[in-house]
Scaffold this motif. Sequence first.
Motif, PDB file in Angstrom:
ATOM      1  N   ASP A   1     -14.752 -46.516  28.742  1.00  0.00           N
ATOM      2  CA  ASP A   1     -13.632 -46.341  27.820  1.00  0.00           C
ATOM      3  C   ASP A   1     -13.321 -47.624  27.052  1.00  0.00           C
ATOM      4  N   TRP A   2     -13.813 -48.763  27.536  1.00  0.00           N
ATOM      5  CA  TRP A   2     -13.563 -50.036  26.860  1.00  0.00           C
ATOM      6  C   TRP A   2     -14.515 -50.272  25.685  1.00  0.00           C
ATOM      7  N   ILE A   3     -15.520 -49.431  25.514  1.00  0.00           N
ATOM      8  CA  ILE A   3     -16.444 -49.582  24.385  1.00  0.00           C
ATOM      9  C   ILE A   3     -15.687 -49.257  23.106  1.00  0.00           C
ATOM     10  N   GLN A   4     -15.793 -50.137  22.105  1.00  0.00           N
ATOM     11  CA  GLN A   4     -15.088 -49.944  20.845  1.00  0.00           C
ATOM     12  C   GLN A   4     -15.650 -48.733  20.095  1.00  0.00           C
ATOM     13  N   PRO A   5     -14.798 -47.996  19.370  1.00  0.00           N
ATOM     14  CA  PRO A   5     -15.259 -46.793  18.657  1.00  0.00           C
ATOM     15  C   PRO A   5     -16.430 -47.050  17.705  1.00  0.00           C
ATOM     16  N   ASP A   6     -16.381 -48.136  16.938  1.00  0.00           N
ATOM     17  CA  ASP A   6     -17.483 -48.398  16.003  1.00  0.00           C
ATOM     18  C   ASP A   6     -18.762 -48.771  16.754  1.00  0.00           C
ATOM     19  N   ALA A   7     -18.642 -49.329  17.945  1.00  0.00           N
ATOM     20  CA  ALA A   7     -19.820 -49.650  18.755  1.00  0.00           C
ATOM     21  C   ALA A   7     -20.472 -48.374  19.272  1.00  0.00           C
ATOM     22  N   ARG A   8     -19.671 -47.365  19.572  1.00  0.00           N
ATOM     23  CA  ARG A   8     -20.220 -46.079  20.000  1.00  0.00           C
ATOM     24  C   ARG A   8     -21.133 -45.507  18.915  1.00  0.00           C
ATOM     25  N   GLU A   9     -20.713 -45.633  17.674  1.00  0.00           N
ATOM     26  CA  GLU A   9     -21.528 -45.144  16.570  1.00  0.00           C
ATOM     27  C   GLU A   9     -22.809 -45.970  16.425  1.00  0.00           C
ATOM     28  N   ARG A  10     -22.727 -47.289  16.600  1.00  0.00           N
ATOM     29  CA  ARG A  10     -23.940 -48.124  16.538  1.00  0.00           C
ATOM     30  C   ARG A  10     -24.901 -47.791  17.675  1.00  0.00           C
ATOM     31  N   LEU A  11     -24.365 -47.473  18.862  1.00  0.00           N
ATOM     32  CA  LEU A  11     -25.225 -47.044  19.965  1.00  0.00           C
ATOM     33  C   LEU A  11     -25.975 -45.774  19.574  1.00  0.00           C
ATOM     34  N   ARG A  12     -25.243 -44.817  18.988  1.00  0.00           N
ATOM     35  CA  ARG A  12     -25.851 -43.560  18.574  1.00  0.00           C
ATOM     36  C   ARG A  12     -26.955 -43.803  17.548  1.00  0.00           C
ATOM     37  N   GLN A  13     -26.676 -44.644  16.548  1.00  0.00           N
ATOM     38  CA  GLN A  13     -27.670 -44.944  15.520  1.00  0.00           C
ATOM     39  C   GLN A  13     -28.883 -45.669  16.101  1.00  0.00           C
ATOM     40  N   TYR A  14     -28.680 -46.407  17.164  1.00  0.00           N
ATOM     41  CA  TYR A  14     -29.758 -47.130  17.845  1.00  0.00           C
ATOM     42  C   TYR A  14     -30.607 -46.184  18.705  1.00  0.00           C
ATOM     43  N   GLY A  15     -30.094 -44.967  18.930  1.00  0.00           N
ATOM     44  CA  GLY A  15     -30.832 -43.979  19.701  1.00  0.00           C
ATOM     45  C   GLY A  15     -30.349 -43.794  21.120  1.00  0.00           C
ATOM     46  N   ILE A  16     -29.150 -44.301  21.432  1.00  0.00           N
ATOM     47  CA  ILE A  16     -28.559 -44.146  22.765  1.00  0.00           C
ATOM     48  C   ILE A  16     -27.321 -43.269  22.641  1.00  0.00           C
ATOM     49  N   ALA A  17     -27.300 -42.178  23.400  1.00  0.00           N
ATOM     50  CA  ALA A  17     -26.126 -41.308  23.369  1.00  0.00           C
ATOM     51  C   ALA A  17     -24.948 -42.049  23.981  1.00  0.00           C
ATOM     52  N   PRO A  18     -23.867 -42.237  23.226  1.00  0.00           N
ATOM     53  CA  PRO A  18     -22.709 -42.923  23.789  1.00  0.00           C
ATOM     54  C   PRO A  18     -22.049 -42.071  24.871  1.00  0.00           C
ATOM     55  N   PRO A  19     -21.339 -42.724  25.787  1.00  0.00           N
ATOM     56  CA  PRO A  19     -20.713 -41.972  26.874  1.00  0.00           C
ATOM     57  C   PRO A  19     -19.499 -41.189  26.415  1.00  0.00           C
ATOM     58  N   ALA A  20     -19.235 -40.107  27.124  1.00  0.00           N
ATOM     59  CA  ALA A  20     -17.986 -39.379  26.922  1.00  0.00           C
ATOM     60  C   ALA A  20     -16.866 -40.221  27.524  1.00  0.00           C
ATOM     61  N   PRO A  21     -15.625 -40.020  27.108  1.00  0.00           N
ATOM     62  CA  PRO A  21     -14.523 -40.770  27.729  1.00  0.00           C
ATOM     63  C   PRO A  21     -14.487 -40.517  29.229  1.00  0.00           C
ATOM     64  N   ALA A  22     -14.257 -41.586  29.985  1.00  0.00           N
ATOM     65  CA  ALA A  22     -14.169 -41.467  31.439  1.00  0.00           C
ATOM     66  C   ALA A  22     -12.817 -40.898  31.838  1.00  0.00           C
ATOM     67  N   GLY A  23     -11.807 -41.130  31.024  1.00  0.00           N
ATOM     68  CA  GLY A  23     -10.484 -40.588  31.307  1.00  0.00           C
ATOM     69  C   GLY A  23      -9.647 -41.497  32.184  1.00  0.00           C
ATOM     70  N   ASP A  24      -8.484 -41.003  32.556  1.00  0.00           N
ATOM     71  CA  ASP A  24      -7.518 -41.795  33.307  1.00  0.00           C
ATOM     72  C   ASP A  24      -7.636 -41.665  34.816  1.00  0.00           C
ATOM     73  N   SER A  25      -8.547 -40.850  35.296  1.00  0.00           N
ATOM     74  CA  SER A  25      -8.675 -40.644  36.736  1.00  0.00           C
ATOM     75  C   SER A  25      -9.204 -41.905  37.407  1.00  0.00           C
ATOM     76  N   ALA A  26      -8.665 -42.194  38.571  1.00  0.00           N
ATOM     77  CA  ALA A  26      -9.150 -43.332  39.350  1.00  0.00           C
ATOM     78  C   ALA A  26     -10.442 -42.982  40.073  1.00  0.00           C
ATOM     79  N   LEU A  27     -10.817 -41.712  40.028  1.00  0.00           N
ATOM     80  CA  LEU A  27     -12.028 -41.261  40.702  1.00  0.00           C
ATOM     81  C   LEU A  27     -13.205 -41.248  39.741  1.00  0.00           C
ATOM     82  N   ILE A  28     -14.387 -41.497  40.252  1.00  0.00           N
ATOM     83  CA  ILE A  28     -15.603 -41.415  39.462  1.00  0.00           C
ATOM     84  C   ILE A  28     -16.069 -39.975  39.488  1.00  0.00           C
TER      85      ILE A  28
END
Length: 164
Positions: free
Chosen positions: A90-117
């Motif tokens: 969740d700490w990944i910046q929004p514009d970095a998520r798009e650069r990851l996608r353009q680089y060929g890496i699917a960005p992660p979905a939000p992890a959310g507020d749960s303390a559980l993995i």
Amino acid sequence: MTTLPVTPEQVWTALAAVPDPEIPVVSVTDMGMVRDVTVDGGRVSVTFTPTFSGCPALHVIRDSIGEAVRALGVQDVEVRSTLTPPWTTDWIQPDARERLRQYGIAPPAPAGDSALITLDIEPTRCPRCDSFNVRMTGSFGPTLCKRLYVCDACREPFEGFKSV
């Protein structure tokens, strides 16, 4: 050598140019690894959280942060790593998520507020054609924070970040 006075903003700007050693299209600040910058006279302290506690690039990140601050003319630099709180995608910046996608890496979905993995695999979109028609081919990619996928729509293999 005389230490030049710098501001926290100058340090943050310098750190924004430090690439993630495994994904050069994003910086350590884009990934949310830098947690704190303190300037006290001629001393600069930077605290960062690695994306993975056993990250093999930990020393590279630490050295690169130190070099970036020293390049500002600062001689007294302390670079500390912390695992608390643990890094989250969740700490990944929004514009970095798009650069990851353009680089060929699917960005992660939000992890959310749960303390559980969550152990459920989140829906993953192909970074090349945007299809959800993908299948995981490996739970662990070249790094532990990624999975391997193949898109059944465009037939391209790709990596996807795990949400943590």
